[in-house]
Design a protein around this motif. Sequence first.
Motif, mmCIF file in Angstrom:
data_model
loop_
_atom_site.group_PDB
_atom_site.id
_atom_site.type_symbol
_atom_site.label_atom_id
_atom_site.label_comp_id
_atom_site.label_asym_id
_atom_site.label_seq_id
_atom_site.Cartn_x
_atom_site.Cartn_y
_atom_site.Cartn_z
ATOM 1 N N ILE A 19 2.505 -0.114 -15.160
ATOM 2 C CA ILE A 19 1.809 0.389 -16.357
ATOM 3 C C ILE A 19 0.305 0.189 -16.201
ATOM 4 C CG2 ILE A 19 1.423 -0.037 -18.814
ATOM 5 C CD1 ILE A 19 4.499 -0.731 -18.919
ATOM 6 N N ARG A 20 -0.088 -0.987 -15.742
ATOM 7 C CA ARG A 20 -1.513 -1.276 -15.596
ATOM 8 C C ARG A 20 -2.166 -0.324 -14.585
ATOM 9 N NH1 ARG A 20 -3.544 -7.267 -15.999
ATOM 10 N NH2 ARG A 20 -2.540 -6.876 -17.989
ATOM 11 N N LEU A 21 -1.477 -0.042 -13.490
ATOM 12 C CA LEU A 21 -2.018 0.919 -12.513
ATOM 13 C C LEU A 21 -2.201 2.277 -13.175
ATOM 14 C CD1 LEU A 21 -0.026 0.033 -9.285
ATOM 15 C CD2 LEU A 21 -2.489 -0.219 -9.634
ATOM 16 N N TRP A 22 -1.189 2.715 -13.920
ATOM 17 C CA TRP A 22 -1.258 4.019 -14.575
ATOM 18 C C TRP A 22 -2.424 4.073 -15.554
ATOM 19 C CZ3 TRP A 22 -0.299 5.612 -19.723
ATOM 20 C CH2 TRP A 22 -0.181 7.009 -19.879
ATOM 21 N N LEU A 23 -2.587 3.004 -16.341
ATOM 22 C CA LEU A 23 -3.681 2.964 -17.306
ATOM 23 C C LEU A 23 -5.049 3.002 -16.625
ATOM 24 C CD1 LEU A 23 -2.335 0.292 -19.822
ATOM 25 C CD2 LEU A 23 -2.581 2.753 -20.223
ATOM 26 N N CYS A 24 -5.115 2.476 -15.411
ATOM 27 C CA CYS A 24 -6.381 2.448 -14.656
ATOM 28 C C CYS A 24 -6.549 3.695 -13.786
ATOM 29 C CB CYS A 24 -6.436 1.191 -13.793
ATOM 30 S SG CYS A 24 -6.564 -0.318 -14.754
ATOM 31 N N GLN A 25 -5.679 4.683 -13.985
ATOM 32 C CA GLN A 25 -5.737 5.947 -13.240
ATOM 33 C C GLN A 25 -5.517 5.752 -11.743
ATOM 34 O OE1 GLN A 25 -9.540 7.618 -14.287
ATOM 35 N NE2 GLN A 25 -8.874 8.171 -16.341
ATOM 36 N N LEU A 26 -4.653 4.798 -11.412
ATOM 37 C CA LEU A 26 -4.320 4.548 -10.011
ATOM 38 C C LEU A 26 -2.853 4.878 -9.785
ATOM 39 C CD1 LEU A 26 -6.218 1.179 -9.697
ATOM 40 C CD2 LEU A 26 -6.857 3.351 -8.634
ATOM 41 N N ASN A 27 -2.514 5.137 -8.540
ATOM 42 C CA ASN A 27 -1.135 5.463 -8.184
ATOM 43 C C ASN A 27 -0.491 4.300 -7.448
ATOM 44 O OD1 ASN A 27 -1.308 8.039 -9.272
ATOM 45 N ND2 ASN A 27 -2.018 8.937 -7.365
ATOM 46 N N VAL A 28 0.814 4.264 -7.488
ATOM 47 C CA VAL A 28 1.549 3.247 -6.749
ATOM 48 C C VAL A 28 1.780 3.775 -5.341
ATOM 49 C CG1 VAL A 28 3.652 1.888 -6.644
ATOM 50 C CG2 VAL A 28 2.688 2.549 -8.860
ATOM 51 N N GLY A 29 1.376 2.988 -4.348
ATOM 52 C CA GLY A 29 1.662 3.369 -2.967
ATOM 53 C C GLY A 29 3.125 3.075 -2.686
ATOM 54 N N GLU A 30 3.420 1.800 -2.529
ATOM 55 C CA GLU A 30 4.783 1.357 -2.315
ATOM 56 C C GLU A 30 5.024 0.143 -3.175
ATOM 57 O OE1 GLU A 30 6.660 1.045 1.798
ATOM 58 O OE2 GLU A 30 4.530 1.271 2.239
ATOM 59 N N VAL A 31 6.283 -0.081 -3.494
ATOM 60 C CA VAL A 31 6.687 -1.353 -4.097
ATOM 61 C C VAL A 31 7.541 -2.032 -3.034
ATOM 62 C CG1 VAL A 31 7.952 -2.486 -5.947
ATOM 63 C CG2 VAL A 31 6.650 -0.394 -6.419
ATOM 64 N N VAL A 32 6.992 -3.078 -2.426
ATOM 65 C CA VAL A 32 7.676 -3.767 -1.339
ATOM 66 C C VAL A 32 8.291 -5.040 -1.891
ATOM 67 C CG1 VAL A 32 7.412 -4.775 0.960
ATOM 68 C CG2 VAL A 32 5.947 -2.859 0.254
ATOM 69 N N GLU A 33 9.609 -5.156 -1.751
ATOM 70 C CA GLU A 33 10.293 -6.359 -2.230
ATOM 71 C C GLU A 33 10.424 -7.344 -1.081
ATOM 72 O OE1 GLU A 33 13.917 -5.589 -4.275
ATOM 73 O OE2 GLU A 33 12.893 -4.558 -5.916
ATOM 74 N N VAL A 34 9.886 -8.533 -1.274
ATOM 75 C CA VAL A 34 9.841 -9.540 -0.218
ATOM 76 C C VAL A 34 10.265 -10.882 -0.808
ATOM 77 C CG1 VAL A 34 8.367 -10.544 1.582
ATOM 78 C CG2 VAL A 34 7.757 -8.344 0.586
ATOM 79 N N PRO A 35 11.098 -11.635 -0.066
ATOM 80 C CA PRO A 35 11.399 -12.985 -0.537
ATOM 81 C C PRO A 35 10.107 -13.807 -0.574
ATOM 82 C CG PRO A 35 12.900 -12.340 1.221
ATOM 83 C CD PRO A 35 11.816 -11.307 1.159
ATOM 84 N N SER A 36 9.874 -14.535 -1.653
ATOM 85 C CA SER A 36 8.675 -15.373 -1.735
ATOM 86 C C SER A 36 8.936 -16.504 -2.708
ATOM 87 C CB SER A 36 7.470 -14.558 -2.207
ATOM 88 O OG SER A 36 7.421 -14.510 -3.609
ATOM 89 N N ASN A 37 7.967 -17.397 -2.812
ATOM 90 C CA ASN A 37 8.092 -18.522 -3.742
ATOM 91 C C ASN A 37 7.722 -18.137 -5.167
ATOM 92 O OD1 ASN A 37 8.823 -20.181 -1.593
ATOM 93 N ND2 ASN A 37 6.696 -20.650 -1.126
ATOM 94 N N ALA A 38 7.188 -16.931 -5.344
ATOM 95 C CA ALA A 38 6.812 -16.480 -6.683
ATOM 96 C C ALA A 38 8.066 -16.237 -7.521
ATOM 97 C CB ALA A 38 5.991 -15.194 -6.581
ATOM 98 N N SER A 39 7.900 -16.201 -8.843
ATOM 99 C CA SER A 39 9.029 -15.923 -9.737
ATOM 100 C C SER A 39 9.644 -14.574 -9.386
ATOM 101 C CB SER A 39 8.565 -15.893 -11.187
ATOM 102 O OG SER A 39 7.930 -17.100 -11.517
#
Length: 69
Positions: A19-39
């Motif tokens: 949503i934030r990208l869209w509001l800033c007139q930016l496009n999504v390149g890729e959504v990469v799912e990676v195991p990490s320590n983040a939530s």
Amino acid sequence: QKTVRVPQLCGLSRADALIRLWLCQLNVGEVVEVPSNASLGTVFQQSHAEGTVVLPGTKITIYVSKENE
């Protein structure tokens, strides 16, 4: 030529980041799912640093935390 600044996406949920990208007139390149320590489901890295000046429509790749297999 109009420019926009890349928002801070790290720490947001995938949906909020998109949503934030869209509001800033930016496009999504890729959504990469990676195991990490983040939530789970949280953006922990982005292809362009916050505050980077880019053209509207620039593709921003986000890296989203997923469960370790």
